[in-house]
Scaffold this motif. Sequence first.
Motif, PDB file in Angstrom:
ATOM      1  N   TYR A   1      -1.646  -8.597  -8.899  1.00 43.25           N
ATOM      2  CA  TYR A   1      -2.400  -7.514  -9.535  1.00 43.25           C
ATOM      3  C   TYR A   1      -3.598  -7.128  -8.690  1.00 43.25           C
ATOM      4  CZ  TYR A   1       0.448  -7.927 -13.672  1.00 43.25           C
ATOM      5  OH  TYR A   1       1.513  -7.911 -14.520  1.00 43.25           O
ATOM      6  N   ASP A   2      -4.173  -8.140  -8.018  1.00 44.55           N
ATOM      7  CA  ASP A   2      -5.339  -7.869  -7.183  1.00 44.55           C
ATOM      8  C   ASP A   2      -4.959  -6.980  -5.997  1.00 44.55           C
ATOM      9  OD1 ASP A   2      -8.093  -8.298  -7.066  1.00 44.55           O
ATOM     10  OD2 ASP A   2      -7.787  -9.548  -5.275  1.00 44.55           O
ATOM     11  N   ARG A   3      -3.777  -7.257  -5.415  1.00 41.70           N
ATOM     12  CA  ARG A   3      -3.342  -6.447  -4.267  1.00 41.70           C
ATOM     13  C   ARG A   3      -3.019  -5.011  -4.700  1.00 41.70           C
ATOM     14  NH1 ARG A   3      -1.609  -9.113   0.908  1.00 41.70           N
ATOM     15  NH2 ARG A   3      -0.929  -7.007   1.413  1.00 41.70           N
TER      16      ARG A   3
ATOM     17  N   LEU B   1       4.963   3.868 -14.335  1.00 38.12           N
ATOM     18  CA  LEU B   1       4.866   2.489 -14.817  1.00 38.12           C
ATOM     19  C   LEU B   1       6.072   1.660 -14.368  1.00 38.12           C
ATOM     20  CD1 LEU B   1       3.534   3.224 -18.436  1.00 38.12           C
ATOM     21  CD2 LEU B   1       2.228   2.502 -16.434  1.00 38.12           C
ATOM     22  N   VAL B   2       7.263   2.248 -14.464  1.00 35.16           N
ATOM     23  CA  VAL B   2       8.469   1.514 -14.054  1.00 35.16           C
ATOM     24  C   VAL B   2       8.398   1.217 -12.554  1.00 35.16           C
ATOM     25  CG1 VAL B   2      10.987   1.723 -13.747  1.00 35.16           C
ATOM     26  CG2 VAL B   2       9.941   2.412 -15.897  1.00 35.16           C
ATOM     27  N   ASN B   3       7.970   2.209 -11.795  1.00 38.31           N
ATOM     28  CA  ASN B   3       7.892   2.043 -10.344  1.00 38.31           C
ATOM     29  C   ASN B   3       6.917   0.930  -9.962  1.00 38.31           C
ATOM     30  OD1 ASN B   3       8.367   2.604  -7.699  1.00 38.31           O
ATOM     31  ND2 ASN B   3       8.013   4.775  -7.880  1.00 38.31           N
ATOM     32  N   LEU B   4       5.741   0.945 -10.573  1.00 40.59           N
ATOM     33  CA  LEU B   4       4.750  -0.099 -10.262  1.00 40.59           C
ATOM     34  C   LEU B   4       5.276  -1.469 -10.694  1.00 40.59           C
ATOM     35  CD1 LEU B   4       1.358   1.624 -11.211  1.00 40.59           C
ATOM     36  CD2 LEU B   4       2.212   1.135  -8.930  1.00 40.59           C
TER      37      LEU B   4
ATOM     38  N   GLN C   1       0.838  -1.213   0.000  1.00 45.51           N
ATOM     39  CA  GLN C   1       0.000   0.000   0.000  1.00 45.51           C
ATOM     40  C   GLN C   1       0.868   1.256   0.000  1.00 45.51           C
ATOM     41  OE1 GLN C   1      -2.915   0.217   3.089  1.00 45.51           O
ATOM     42  NE2 GLN C   1      -3.793  -1.762   2.568  1.00 45.51           N
ATOM     43  N   ALA C   2       1.921   1.227   0.829  1.00 44.09           N
ATOM     44  CA  ALA C   2       2.791   2.407   0.920  1.00 44.09           C
ATOM     45  C   ALA C   2       3.500   2.660  -0.403  1.00 44.09           C
ATOM     46  CB  ALA C   2       3.806   2.204   2.045  1.00 44.09           C
ATOM     47  N   LEU C   3       3.997   1.587  -1.026  1.00 42.75           N
ATOM     48  CA  LEU C   3       4.726   1.760  -2.294  1.00 42.75           C
ATOM     49  C   LEU C   3       3.799   2.238  -3.411  1.00 42.75           C
ATOM     50  CD1 LEU C   3       7.055  -1.369  -2.095  1.00 42.75           C
ATOM     51  CD2 LEU C   3       7.822   0.986  -2.185  1.00 42.75           C
ATOM     52  N   VAL C   4       2.580   1.664  -3.455  1.00 47.58           N
ATOM     53  CA  VAL C   4       1.622   2.092  -4.482  1.00 47.58           C
ATOM     54  C   VAL C   4       1.227   3.554  -4.232  1.00 47.58           C
ATOM     55  CG1 VAL C   4      -0.731   1.752  -5.353  1.00 47.58           C
ATOM     56  CG2 VAL C   4       0.767  -0.217  -5.042  1.00 47.58           C
TER      57      VAL C   4
ATOM     58  N   TYR D   1      -5.658   3.742  -1.543  1.00 54.04           N
ATOM     59  CA  TYR D   1      -5.033   5.041  -1.797  1.00 54.04           C
ATOM     60  C   TYR D   1      -6.094   6.099  -2.051  1.00 54.04           C
ATOM     61  CZ  TYR D   1      -2.861   8.797  -4.452  1.00 54.04           C
ATOM     62  OH  TYR D   1      -2.485  10.028  -4.894  1.00 54.04           O
ATOM     63  N   ARG D   2      -7.087   5.729  -2.896  1.00 54.32           N
ATOM     64  CA  ARG D   2      -8.131   6.702  -3.255  1.00 54.32           C
ATOM     65  C   ARG D   2      -8.926   7.113  -2.018  1.00 54.32           C
ATOM     66  NH1 ARG D   2     -12.095   4.182  -7.019  1.00 54.32           N
ATOM     67  NH2 ARG D   2     -13.386   4.195  -5.169  1.00 54.32           N
TER      68      ARG D   2
END
Lengths: 527, 176
Positions: free
Chosen positions: A259-261, A395-398, A114-117, A269-270
């Motif tokens: 992908y689900d997580r 995109l690279v980060n994700l 969660q923190a990274l996203v 986040y939202r």
Amino acid sequence: MIEIVSALGDGVWQALQPINLALAFIGVVVGLFVGAMPGLGSVNGVAILLPFTFVIQKYTGTATSPMIFLAAIYYGAMYGGAISSITLGIPGASTAVATTFDGRPLALKGKADQALVAAAVASFVGGTVANLLFTGFAPALASVALDFGNPEIFALMLLAFATFVGLGGDDIPKTIFSICIGLVLATVGFDIISGEPRLQFGDPLDLFPATAGLIDTTGFSHGIRFLVLAIGVYGIGEMMWTINSSRGKITMTETTITYDRIRLALIEYRKKAWKGTIIGSALGFFVGILPAAGATPGSLMSYGVAKMTSRNPENYGKGELDGVAAPEAANNSASTGAMLPMMTLGIPGSPTTAVLLAGMVIWGLQPGPRLFVDQPDFVWPLIGSFYVSNLIALLVNLAFIPIFLWMLRMPFTILAPLIFVLSVVGTFAAYQNLFDVWLMVLFGLGAFLLRILDYPLAPAVLAIVLGPIAEPKLRQSLLLSDGDPSIFFTRPIAGPITVIAIILILLPLFKIIWTKVKSTRAETPAQ
Amino acid sequence: MRRAEIVTAIILGIFSAYLMWKSGEAPSWDPSVARFDNIGMIDGEGPASGWWPFWLSAIMLVCSIWIAVNWWRKTSPPSRSDEVFLDAYGRRMLLLVGGGLIGFMVLIQFIGFYAGMFIFLFYYLFFLGRHSVFRTLAISTGTPIFCFFFFDVAMRIVLPKGVTEPLFLPLYKIFL
């Protein structure tokens, strides 16, 4: 407006040309890894790779492509700083110090995904908001930035400290002590105004002839740098505290990523981090455009304001998603903001933009108010590349999140020594001085002992980062007013900010009085 | 914990007073300036060099006294706690981990970063972490190799190598 949109469209199209796209991609990936490495930040990446840009310029025949490459490194490093802050608990660079405050607790709770996203998405939003502001209002904003003189910038710094005192859930005297010790440590070295040496501690062993000269303390002459304290506190102190408090039974968080997580993390986040993102995006950009401020004060202030406006300020520092989003949105937003005075006024707002400015001058460009008019072929593709690099960085980060989380799944008995080694090597790499490394280890051991007694250490880190900006601004303001402190109250911008800061500092006192009044009222009917 | 709270407050109070005393130090090249002459305002020049650190240290001293008062009144959590500040586990951890780190730093002075890193990682992984010899050797040799290529080769930040410097000369010829 139509002209701007058209010029931007052309610029984005230029940035999407294969060579520029490839350079932006390589720059982002390089920046991401440099930013993630403790002790190294965007300035290291940009400075070290500056010579490579001559090859790029020779090959492409334009100054735009090398600038796109350097700007992409800058972007990538801003994203990368959050990675080591969240996964290892060591701020990759000063711009990511505030991300550590809540990012690390989230990772320890098993919510590193969660923190990274949140960090990635907030960085993207911050960068995009800043790009839009940059595109639409560059010349106008540059003139607003010039209205911010020394009293205004000091008032902003005071506000950042005040948010920690007024809204921290921690012990008030310990918080104030922590801020003051950070500010005092920032004064070690030489007084930059009078040139007099300050707090250059001698060697206590010099008192005895047999031990004289055993310890070389001349390192104090260059001052105590913020990373020495930040890495000591978070890399060594916090890690030892974790080992001690977990009784050695800690296994790292069981975070996995699917992908689900990622989808669930985006929903989270939202719900929880939108407010911090908005604050960080707006405030970060604004602080970023101020001369001599930059992304670090921007991210720290955004964290403070997000905490101040939160319904649950007491949760900050314990793993609040907004506490990750605000500084991350801010440091990306500020990095774009810092480009603004660099390009429109020729004033770099941060060390990284100073290197970028040097690059522009070397390539024969003249930054200043006429850059947009005289060099549209350079400016618009560069601005277009900000949008493209920002998207690539997201995109690279994700895509790399599984690799970052793999670090967390290592057994703690492997991760801990690796963090210790990275802390030591990272501190040396930052300043190339063994004295600083010794100091970092000693700060770490001290931080571990103080942490057990509930001394909050984040304010000390905040203070040592902002201290070298705050003190000269305060003294130059008082110089301007012949020592009259009313300068902070009478100016139209500085006045309201100073008043808010003072109210926040006095807030704990108001709370104590209010609690007493309430308890007296409650006792009165019983009597 | 209660005793540690007051002992720490006293130590920090003394440290704050020392910082105040140190902030008032006059520059050695100007014997006409007395101690504490630099903690006030200079007409037409604003605050003197010691003004900012001196008054901040003074606030630190006041905070240390405030912490001591809270200890006396038992209003802070550590001042009410019956727990031990550092129990046997904590002391052992401080000795083994903190001592190991200090040892690592001492090793760096003599045998450089890479050899020191190998020994520290071997010590931590094998003796404290109780990992297998294979895993220990893989990590404790892999990490210095990665760091060499990242810092010395890619970033051109040369880490000190102490007496092991000659071993790196062939690598310099190849990569630098």
